[in-house]
Every structure is written in C-alpha cells, then in structure tokens.
Scaffold this active site. Sequence first.
Site, PDB file in Angstrom:
ATOM      1  N   CYS A 282      58.660  39.145  -9.975  1.00 33.64           N
ATOM      2  CA  CYS A 282      57.684  39.628  -8.988  1.00 33.64           C
ATOM      3  C   CYS A 282      56.283  39.706  -9.572  1.00 33.64           C
ATOM      4  CB  CYS A 282      58.122  40.992  -8.465  1.00 33.64           C
ATOM      5  SG  CYS A 282      59.719  41.002  -7.644  1.00 33.64           S
TER       6      CYS A 282
ATOM      7  N   ALA B  62      52.722  35.282  -8.400  1.00 31.71           N
ATOM      8  CA  ALA B  62      53.723  34.865  -7.417  1.00 31.71           C
ATOM      9  C   ALA B  62      53.442  35.507  -6.069  1.00 31.71           C
ATOM     10  CB  ALA B  62      55.118  35.246  -7.900  1.00 31.71           C
TER      11      ALA B  62
ATOM     12  N   SER C  38      64.392  40.292  -9.289  1.00 26.72           N
ATOM     13  CA  SER C  38      63.730  41.111 -10.298  1.00 26.72           C
ATOM     14  C   SER C  38      64.807  41.868 -11.040  1.00 26.72           C
ATOM     15  CB  SER C  38      62.742  42.092  -9.660  1.00 26.72           C
ATOM     16  OG  SER C  38      62.251  43.011 -10.627  1.00 26.72           O
TER      17      SER C  38
ATOM     18  N   TYR D 146      68.346  38.152 -12.402  1.00 25.54           N
ATOM     19  CA  TYR D 146      68.001  36.732 -12.341  1.00 25.54           C
ATOM     20  C   TYR D 146      69.249  35.852 -12.199  1.00 25.54           C
ATOM     21  CZ  TYR D 146      63.528  38.428 -14.249  1.00 25.54           C
ATOM     22  OH  TYR D 146      62.353  39.111 -14.466  1.00 25.54           O
TER      23      TYR D 146
ATOM     24  N   LEU E  52      57.379  34.256 -15.058  1.00 22.13           N
ATOM     25  CA  LEU E  52      57.651  35.254 -16.087  1.00 22.13           C
ATOM     26  C   LEU E  52      56.659  35.129 -17.240  1.00 22.13           C
ATOM     27  CD1 LEU E  52      61.542  34.813 -16.195  1.00 22.13           C
ATOM     28  CD2 LEU E  52      60.253  36.626 -15.030  1.00 22.13           C
TER      29      LEU E  52
ATOM     30  N   LYS F  42      52.173  27.826 -16.013  1.00 17.55           N
ATOM     31  CA  LYS F  42      51.514  27.343 -17.223  1.00 17.55           C
ATOM     32  C   LYS F  42      51.254  28.533 -18.163  1.00 17.55           C
ATOM     33  CE  LYS F  42      48.113  29.679 -16.018  1.00 17.55           C
ATOM     34  NZ  LYS F  42      47.748  30.812 -16.898  1.00 17.55           N
TER      35      LYS F  42
END
Length: 331
Positions: free
Chosen positions: A12, A16, A37, A59, A75, A98
């Site tokens: 989260c 995002a 999450s 996850y 993440l 990235k």
Amino acid sequence: MKPKLRWGILGCAGIAKRAVIPGLQQSRLNEVVAIASRDEAKASQTAEELQIPTAYGCYEDLLSDSSIDAIYIPLPNHLHKEWSIRAAEAGKHILCEKPLALTEAEAAEMADAAAIANVVLAEAFMYRYHPRYDLIKKMINDGSIGEIRGIRSAFTFNSSADHGNVRFRKDWGGGSIYDVGCYPINAARILLDQEPEAVTVQAFFSPEHDGVDMMASGLLEFPGDVSLTFDCGMWAAYRNPLEIVGTEGLIEVPYAYSLPEDGANFFITTGEGRKKIEVPYANAYSEQGDHLAESILNNKPLQYSTEDAIHNMRVIEACLQSAHQRKRIVL
C-alpha cells in the site's frame, strides 16, 4: 468487449495509492482486482478507498489468487528482487517500481526468473510512456536540433524532515541516486540510444539520514564525446527539468519526469526562434499500463526490455561506486 489485464498490488505504498492504481483504473485495458498488505486492516482500508474488490492480509495469498494476471510491486527497493522472483514463480507478470533492483546482478537474476516462468518483467519508469517522448525522439532523429552535444537534467525534492521515510534507510536501498537520479540516467540512455562509457559522481551522504546520499551530481560519458550532466536530491528545492543541446537547436522540458496536470508541454529553439510544443493531456501511468497490457494480452513487443533495466542498474551501481570512492568509474 476486449479482455482486460487483471492486476494485484503488492503493498500500500504512497506511489501505488496516489498514482499507479488510479492510472490503471483509468486505462483502457487494465483493472485492479486485489491489493495486499502485511497489515490486513491497511489493505482493507486501501481497497475500500480505491474501490478494489479484494484485500489480502499477506503477500502470499495475493500471489496464489488465480484470478490475477499481473502484479505491481511498489515495495522498498531491497524487497524488489525477492517478490519479483516469487511473483514470477507464481506465474504472474510483473511491473516493479524503479530502480528494478539494488545491483546489476540482482536485476539479471530477476530477469532470469521471469524468462524461466515465461512472464513479462517490466520496470516502472512511467515517464517514458508519455507520448511526448516519442515526439522528442522523432525531433532528435529528424535532425531538428542538429547533432546532440550534451544533455542536462535534474530531479530534486525536499523530504528531509520525514525521518521515518524508507528512502532514508541505507540497507533498504535508500538515497537520491536510487530514488530520483535513476530518471536522468534512464532518459539519457533512451534519448541517445547508447550506453555510457564512464561515470563520475560526487554526493552528500547525510549522517542525519542513515548515511544515504541526500544530494548527488554526476557526469556520464557517452560515445562520441557526448555527456549527461545531472543532479538529484531529496534535500533540495523541487525541480525536474531536461535540456537536450544540439548543434542547431535546443529542446527544453520543464517537467521531464513528474509533471503537473498541464505540464507536458515543452520547448524547441532553432534558427526560427523558440517554439512551445503543445502536448495533449495523457496519464503516463495509464499509458504504461496499456502498453504492458498490449504486450501481455496481444503479444506486442515491449518498448523497453528487461535487458534495458539491467543496463540501467549497471550505470546506477557505477554512480554509487563513484560517489563512495570519489573517483571516475569506467564501465
């Protein structure tokens, strides 16, 4: 009715919630069907806020959901490798924030896992999917500004007071080169269609921020004696310009990577004077999602391969090495 690519969101993170999920939801060929999450309450709250049908409290449950085609990973940097590989092993296509990894070797390992699983692994440099970059590349290739003599760019902002920020954790892949310096590096490689031969970077490593680079300035040497000069920082005024200097003209992009609603326009200066290039509105996050969906659903080639991400990591790694060792690094 055309099929849509069904996305699961692994975490989260602010990027995002603020940009990537809305971009996918506004796109033509994508839908967000689940979010996970490690905090189930956070996942449920985010799902409710963004009208995502399913929320998971771990996850692994999201990766095992057979209704999901692709995973977006926002993440912290040090978790990109682990969860990209786990997503690939679960048969999911992957869009990873990235920088793709912490090192070139990690990126190559991720690419190998995706290839073995026959899934797409893409790096989330959303800016390059905005249609204005195709226009800028066309101007360069058409000789509108002559031969390129140099590129200058920057990406800086100030979040120094937020001491809990994951970008200030050295062991998590924090620092400005990883976070925003990667953009000018990526842009120069794309615009020149070449890889740099050497890098030199000077950085300010802040004791107040776990020793990460809070500001850095660099020189990338490309073939043909063309260079990128750039700076990046997380303790400086906000800016993200790009300037391409040619023998016969100049292209100026005031907002090259992060742009306001009406900030996609840019300028070209030639012998005929300075001209504003009006660019229609486009959501770069939506464009990114649709490009990946076209590739996955319709077998269209990716514009930017995983190999490109590996090469970008090679340069980023060299920049960090140069900054720490205070010397020029030959690639």
